[in-house]
Design a protein around this motif. Structure first.
Motif, PDB file in Angstrom:
ATOM      1  N   TYR A  17      -6.970  13.849   7.469  1.00 22.82           N
ATOM      2  CA  TYR A  17      -6.400  14.416   6.247  1.00 22.82           C
ATOM      3  C   TYR A  17      -6.761  13.594   5.011  1.00 22.82           C
ATOM      4  O   TYR A  17      -6.321  13.911   3.912  1.00 22.82           O
ATOM      5  CB  TYR A  17      -4.874  14.522   6.368  1.00 22.82           C
ATOM      6  N   GLY A  18      -7.525  12.536   5.176  1.00 26.52           N
ATOM      7  CA  GLY A  18      -7.918  11.714   4.039  1.00 26.52           C
ATOM      8  C   GLY A  18      -7.966  10.240   4.391  1.00 26.52           C
ATOM      9  O   GLY A  18      -8.967   9.719   4.834  1.00 26.52           O
ATOM     10  N   TYR A  19      -6.833   9.556   4.230  1.00 26.21           N
ATOM     11  CA  TYR A  19      -6.758   8.136   4.529  1.00 26.21           C
ATOM     12  C   TYR A  19      -5.298   7.693   4.573  1.00 26.21           C
ATOM     13  O   TYR A  19      -4.400   8.388   4.098  1.00 26.21           O
ATOM     14  CB  TYR A  19      -7.504   7.314   3.468  1.00 26.21           C
ATOM     15  N   LYS A  20      -5.075   6.526   5.149  1.00 26.23           N
ATOM     16  CA  LYS A  20      -3.766   5.882   5.135  1.00 26.23           C
ATOM     17  C   LYS A  20      -3.995   4.383   5.209  1.00 26.23           C
ATOM     18  O   LYS A  20      -5.141   3.918   5.212  1.00 26.23           O
ATOM     19  CB  LYS A  20      -2.895   6.371   6.295  1.00 26.23           C
ATOM     20  N   LEU A  21      -2.935   3.605   5.279  1.00 28.43           N
ATOM     21  CA  LEU A  21      -3.085   2.167   5.336  1.00 28.43           C
ATOM     22  C   LEU A  21      -3.731   1.731   6.654  1.00 28.43           C
ATOM     23  O   LEU A  21      -3.560   2.389   7.686  1.00 28.43           O
ATOM     24  CB  LEU A  21      -1.726   1.470   5.214  1.00 28.43           C
ATOM     25  N   LYS A  22      -4.444   0.647   6.596  1.00 24.33           N
ATOM     26  CA  LYS A  22      -4.956   0.038   7.811  1.00 24.33           C
ATOM     27  C   LYS A  22      -3.761  -0.414   8.641  1.00 24.33           C
ATOM     28  O   LYS A  22      -2.899  -1.140   8.153  1.00 24.33           O
ATOM     29  CB  LYS A  22      -5.845  -1.152   7.465  1.00 24.33           C
ATOM     30  N   PRO A  23      -3.646   0.023   9.895  1.00 24.17           N
ATOM     31  CA  PRO A  23      -2.479  -0.341  10.710  1.00 24.17           C
ATOM     32  C   PRO A  23      -2.373  -1.854  10.935  1.00 24.17           C
ATOM     33  O   PRO A  23      -3.369  -2.572  10.920  1.00 24.17           O
ATOM     34  CB  PRO A  23      -2.723   0.394  12.029  1.00 24.17           C
ATOM     35  N   ASN A  24      -1.135  -2.299  11.150  1.00 28.11           N
ATOM     36  CA  ASN A  24      -0.838  -3.703  11.470  1.00 28.11           C
ATOM     37  C   ASN A  24      -1.486  -4.657  10.464  1.00 28.11           C
ATOM     38  O   ASN A  24      -2.066  -5.676  10.817  1.00 28.11           O
ATOM     39  CB  ASN A  24      -1.306  -4.030  12.890  1.00 28.11           C
ATOM     40  N   GLN A  25      -1.346  -4.297   9.216  1.00 29.26           N
ATOM     41  CA  GLN A  25      -1.997  -5.034   8.135  1.00 29.26           C
ATOM     42  C   GLN A  25      -1.068  -6.101   7.563  1.00 29.26           C
ATOM     43  O   GLN A  25       0.090  -5.841   7.247  1.00 29.26           O
ATOM     44  CB  GLN A  25      -2.371  -4.032   7.038  1.00 29.26           C
ATOM     45  N   GLN A  26      -1.580  -7.303   7.428  1.00 30.59           N
ATOM     46  CA  GLN A  26      -0.849  -8.383   6.787  1.00 30.59           C
ATOM     47  C   GLN A  26      -1.839  -9.189   5.962  1.00 30.59           C
ATOM     48  O   GLN A  26      -3.038  -9.152   6.200  1.00 30.59           O
ATOM     49  CB  GLN A  26      -0.158  -9.276   7.814  1.00 30.59           C
ATOM     50  N   GLY A  27      -1.321  -9.911   5.003  1.00 29.77           N
ATOM     51  CA  GLY A  27      -2.199 -10.733   4.187  1.00 29.77           C
ATOM     52  C   GLY A  27      -2.922  -9.968   3.107  1.00 29.77           C
ATOM     53  O   GLY A  27      -3.914 -10.433   2.566  1.00 29.77           O
ATOM     54  N   THR A  28      -2.444  -8.757   2.794  1.00 26.85           N
ATOM     55  CA  THR A  28      -2.963  -8.003   1.656  1.00 26.85           C
ATOM     56  C   THR A  28      -1.804  -7.749   0.690  1.00 26.85           C
ATOM     57  O   THR A  28      -0.644  -8.021   1.006  1.00 26.85           O
ATOM     58  CB  THR A  28      -3.587  -6.665   2.096  1.00 26.85           C
ATOM     59  N   TYR A  29      -2.134  -7.217  -0.467  1.00 32.92           N
ATOM     60  CA  TYR A  29      -1.123  -7.151  -1.523  1.00 32.92           C
ATOM     61  C   TYR A  29      -1.200  -5.848  -2.307  1.00 32.92           C
ATOM     62  O   TYR A  29      -2.231  -5.180  -2.332  1.00 32.92           O
ATOM     63  CB  TYR A  29      -1.309  -8.329  -2.499  1.00 32.92           C
ATOM     64  N   THR A  30      -0.075  -5.527  -2.968  1.00 35.30           N
ATOM     65  CA  THR A  30      -0.068  -4.538  -4.021  1.00 35.30           C
ATOM     66  C   THR A  30       0.273  -5.318  -5.283  1.00 35.30           C
ATOM     67  O   THR A  30       1.409  -5.751  -5.454  1.00 35.30           O
ATOM     68  CB  THR A  30       0.915  -3.382  -3.766  1.00 35.30           C
ATOM     69  N   ASP A  58       0.827  -8.446  -6.841  1.00 35.41           N
ATOM     70  CA  ASP A  58       1.142  -9.766  -6.290  1.00 35.41           C
ATOM     71  C   ASP A  58       2.207  -9.712  -5.192  1.00 35.41           C
ATOM     72  O   ASP A  58       2.729 -10.746  -4.785  1.00 35.41           O
ATOM     73  CB  ASP A  58       1.606 -10.704  -7.412  1.00 35.41           C
ATOM     74  N   LYS A  59       2.540  -8.517  -4.717  1.00 36.36           N
ATOM     75  CA  LYS A  59       3.564  -8.386  -3.679  1.00 36.36           C
ATOM     76  C   LYS A  59       2.906  -8.101  -2.331  1.00 36.36           C
ATOM     77  O   LYS A  59       1.976  -7.298  -2.239  1.00 36.36           O
ATOM     78  CB  LYS A  59       4.533  -7.235  -4.037  1.00 36.36           C
ATOM     79  N   PRO A  60       3.358  -8.755  -1.269  1.00 36.62           N
ATOM     80  CA  PRO A  60       2.715  -8.598   0.043  1.00 36.62           C
ATOM     81  C   PRO A  60       2.891  -7.191   0.602  1.00 36.62           C
ATOM     82  O   PRO A  60       3.871  -6.512   0.326  1.00 36.62           O
ATOM     83  CB  PRO A  60       3.446  -9.634   0.908  1.00 36.62           C
ATOM     84  N   VAL A  61       1.911  -6.768   1.381  1.00 36.43           N
ATOM     85  CA  VAL A  61       1.951  -5.477   2.061  1.00 36.43           C
ATOM     86  C   VAL A  61       1.809  -5.710   3.558  1.00 36.43           C
ATOM     87  O   VAL A  61       0.872  -6.369   4.000  1.00 36.43           O
ATOM     88  CB  VAL A  61       0.817  -4.550   1.571  1.00 36.43           C
ATOM     89  N   ARG A  62       2.740  -5.165   4.299  1.00 36.55           N
ATOM     90  CA  ARG A  62       2.652  -5.194   5.756  1.00 36.55           C
ATOM     91  C   ARG A  62       2.784  -3.758   6.251  1.00 36.55           C
ATOM     92  O   ARG A  62       3.690  -3.050   5.841  1.00 36.55           O
ATOM     93  CB  ARG A  62       3.759  -6.071   6.359  1.00 36.55           C
ATOM     94  N   SER A  63       1.881  -3.345   7.094  1.00 37.47           N
ATOM     95  CA  SER A  63       1.926  -1.987   7.612  1.00 37.47           C
ATOM     96  C   SER A  63       2.223  -2.005   9.103  1.00 37.47           C
ATOM     97  O   SER A  63       1.900  -2.971   9.805  1.00 37.47           O
ATOM     98  CB  SER A  63       0.591  -1.275   7.356  1.00 37.47           C
ATOM     99  N   ASN A  64       2.836  -0.928   9.579  1.00 34.41           N
ATOM    100  CA  ASN A  64       3.143  -0.830  11.007  1.00 34.41           C
ATOM    101  C   ASN A  64       1.939  -0.261  11.768  1.00 34.41           C
ATOM    102  O   ASN A  64       0.887  -0.008  11.187  1.00 34.41           O
ATOM    103  CB  ASN A  64       4.408   0.011  11.229  1.00 34.41           C
ATOM    104  N   SER A  65       2.120  -0.043  13.055  1.00 34.40           N
ATOM    105  CA  SER A  65       0.998   0.429  13.874  1.00 34.40           C
ATOM    106  C   SER A  65       0.613   1.865  13.562  1.00 34.40           C
ATOM    107  O   SER A  65      -0.459   2.331  13.968  1.00 34.40           O
ATOM    108  CB  SER A  65       1.351   0.308  15.364  1.00 34.40           C
ATOM    109  N   TYR A  66       1.470   2.584  12.817  1.00 34.83           N
ATOM    110  CA  TYR A  66       1.163   3.959  12.438  1.00 34.83           C
ATOM    111  C   TYR A  66       0.391   4.025  11.120  1.00 34.83           C
ATOM    112  O   TYR A  66      -0.061   5.099  10.717  1.00 34.83           O
ATOM    113  CB  TYR A  66       2.449   4.776  12.326  1.00 34.83           C
ATOM    114  N   GLY A  67       0.270   2.888  10.428  1.00 36.57           N
ATOM    115  CA  GLY A  67      -0.491   2.853   9.191  1.00 36.57           C
ATOM    116  C   GLY A  67       0.328   3.129   7.950  1.00 36.57           C
ATOM    117  O   GLY A  67      -0.192   3.700   6.980  1.00 36.57           O
ATOM    118  N   PHE A  68       1.610   2.696   7.963  1.00 39.36           N
ATOM    119  CA  PHE A  68       2.456   2.893   6.794  1.00 39.36           C
ATOM    120  C   PHE A  68       3.239   1.627   6.470  1.00 39.36           C
ATOM    121  O   PHE A  68       3.488   0.799   7.349  1.00 39.36           O
ATOM    122  CB  PHE A  68       3.399   4.084   7.008  1.00 39.36           C
TER     123      PHE A  68
END
Length: 337
Positions: free
Chosen positions: A45-58, A60-70
């Motif tokens: 359908y397009g794209y979503k977050l890379k699953p299980n993501q840590q160490g990236t930011y929006t 200056d705020k950290p972003v952590r994603s779950n295994s579903y990519g959110f």
């Protein structure tokens, strides 16, 4: 001549330093960008977050994603018996650009709900750059698998969009890049360094407004220059929303649309911008629960503080808090708990 050039350059530098200091005194320090920013992966359908993501930011705020990519904790699948699950769809306003994950309105709403009933949960299925047609496609391809009992569509005025290639603004490494092609030669690492200047960040947005000349879709929408009954973007978006409603009805899922106002919505006299009433009428006709979040925002004396203005036009933690409070009030009436 050489001396005059040096004096001129020194005076320009001194002026810039004074303006830099004044901006920080008046508005506080701007949020800086930290590398790397949030990463994405392609989907049907397009794209979503890379699953299980840590160490990236929006920003200056950290972003952590779950295994579903959110951007959320790990959802229990299948959901626990007796759980009433609300799924929030949306773009960067719902995702929470420049705020922490726990400060976003879906997560604030969840905490408020759990204070009343531990069986309620709110999951956030929102990604920056999403539009209504992506949310529709996501719901059909994937969203229903997460077993929502209610769906809240976080609707922003740029969601009036015709179907297009949803991943066209993603780089090969999966980062969002909507810059004009002539600027994409400059690596983001250097742009982030440049944006550490409050003066440059402030002037960038003002120059962009002047450059566009108020002719972009959002500006014309706020100035009532869009024919809401005939415009193609509006008509197809209503079709997408009606299909989402139909999908929800077929599965007994409550469908709610929360209209998130832009900061410049409040630069016009109250009641003068017509698109919100037009959207509300459409929702009423199609049985979609409509929540105008602007109502609560109007009642605040300093509306700017509900946004990250002037550095960014997304909601601040205070704006997310107020959005969640209004949604809670409506849910108490429509769902009952």
């Amino acid at each position: 001549m050489k001396k005059n050039i040096v004096l001129f350059m020194a005076s320009v530098l001194a002026t810039c330093l004074v303006l830099e200091a004044l901006l920080r005194i008046v508005y506080g320090n701007q949020p800086v960008f930290i590398y790397p920013q949030v990463m994405h992966v392609p989907t049907s359908y397009g794209y979503k977050l890379k699953p299980n993501q840590q160490g990236t930011y929006t920003l200056d705020k950290p972003v952590r994603s779950n295994s579903y990519g959110f951007r959320d904790y790990e959802w229990r699948m299948p959901k626990q018996r007796g759980t009433y699950r609300i799924m929030c769809l949306g773009d960067s306003l719902t995702f929470g650009n420049a705020v922490r994950g726990e400060e976003t309105y879906p997560k604030v709403l969840e905490r408020k709900l759990k204070d009343l009933n531990a069986n309620y949960e709110v999951i956030s299925a929102a990604v920056g750059g999403w539009a209504t047609f992506i949310e529709l496609d996501f719901l059909k391809a994937e969203g229903l698998k997460y077993e929502p009992d209610a769906v809240i569509i976080g609707f922003y005025m740029n969601d009036f969009t015709v179907r297009c290639d949803a991943s066209q603004n993603l780089t090969n490494e999966g980062r969002w890049d909507a810059r004009p092609s002539w600027l994409q030669w400059l690596p983001y690492r250097y742009i982030f360094l440049i944006k550490r200047s409050a003066l440059i960040t402030y002037l960038r947005d003002r120059i962009a407004v002047v450059w566009e000349g108020g002719n972009d879709f959002g500006s014309r929408l706020l100035k009532n220059q869009i024919d809401l009954d005939q415009d193609e973007s509006v008509k197809v978006t209503y079709e997408y929303l009606a299909e989402i409603k139909s999908i929800c009805d077929a599965r007994g899922i409550k469908c709610i649309l929360a209209s998130i106002p832009a900061i410049n919505y409040f630069w016009f006299p109250r009641g003068s911008v017509k698109y919100m009433a037009h959207l509300e009428k459409f929702c009423a006709t199609n049985g979609i629960e409509f929540v105008d979040l602007a109502e609560g925002f109007w009642n605040r004396e300093e509306t700017d503080k509900l946004y990250l203005y002037p550095w960014d036009n997304h909601l601040s933690p205070a704006g997310h808090e107020l959005a969640a409070a209004q949604l809670l009030s409506r849910l108490q009436k429509t769902i009952g708990f």
